[in-house]
Design an enzyme around this catalytic site. Sequence first.
Site, short mmCIF file in Angstrom:
data_model
loop_
_atom_site.label_atom_id
_atom_site.label_comp_id
_atom_site.label_asym_id
_atom_site.label_seq_id
_atom_site.Cartn_x
_atom_site.Cartn_y
_atom_site.Cartn_z
N ASP A 3 0.70 -1.36 0.04
CA ASP A 3 0.06 0.10 0.00
C ASP A 3 0.69 1.32 0.02
OD1 ASP A 3 -2.11 -2.17 0.28
OD2 ASP A 3 -2.42 -1.55 2.45
N LYS A 18 -6.97 -4.47 -2.78
CA LYS A 18 -7.76 -5.08 -1.64
C LYS A 18 -8.42 -4.17 -0.90
CE LYS A 18 -3.64 -4.51 1.12
NZ LYS A 18 -4.00 -3.80 2.35
N CYS A 76 -1.77 -2.04 8.00
CA CYS A 76 -1.60 -3.14 6.81
C CYS A 76 -0.43 -3.70 7.10
CB CYS A 76 -1.74 -2.21 5.62
SG CYS A 76 -3.24 -1.53 5.18
#
Length: 188
Positions: free
Chosen positions: A13, A74, A107
């Site tokens: 990310d 995602k 994350c």
Amino acid sequence: MMRAADTALLVVDVQERLLAVQPQGARIEWNCRRLLDGAKTLGVKAVITEQYPEKLGPTPKVLLSCTDEPALEKIAFSCGERGEVFAAWLEAGIHRVLLAGIETHVCVQQTALDLLAAGFQVLVAVDAVGSRYKVDHGVALRRMEASGVLLTTTEAALFEWCERAGTPQFKAISALAKQTPPAGSEMV
């Protein structure tokens, strides 16, 4: 030790809107790019993920250009949502995963814990991860380490993958190690 043949790189990310709020965003992006370049040079499998890209924006082109694969989208914080990636790695004999990305306490940490639960040895490049706040970053690194995650650095990972001097790959990795960090980057 990590080896190119048994390790995968997972860049979590590193997206434009998330980078913009990171105090060390330039360092994170720079180290993720060096890891991706090194992975490509040494044949280490690498995957980039994007968290809810409609809201958080895309991965910077400089990172996407380092891999032939598109970023995997995602919605869940953990990359465990993309379990097909983990399964493919296990099938290929990969049992170690090096993590880099944003944010350390969300994350990255949740992915690390899921990877541990799936039986992987997990490493985190501490100079290639970050959170908006130092306390979140520091506590997440301590929690991951207490859970069994190994902490390393970008340069250490690159040379572990490379294993030896005197090869064309070593020359490329050495050049990555000699690059100057972005101005104002506080090295962890």
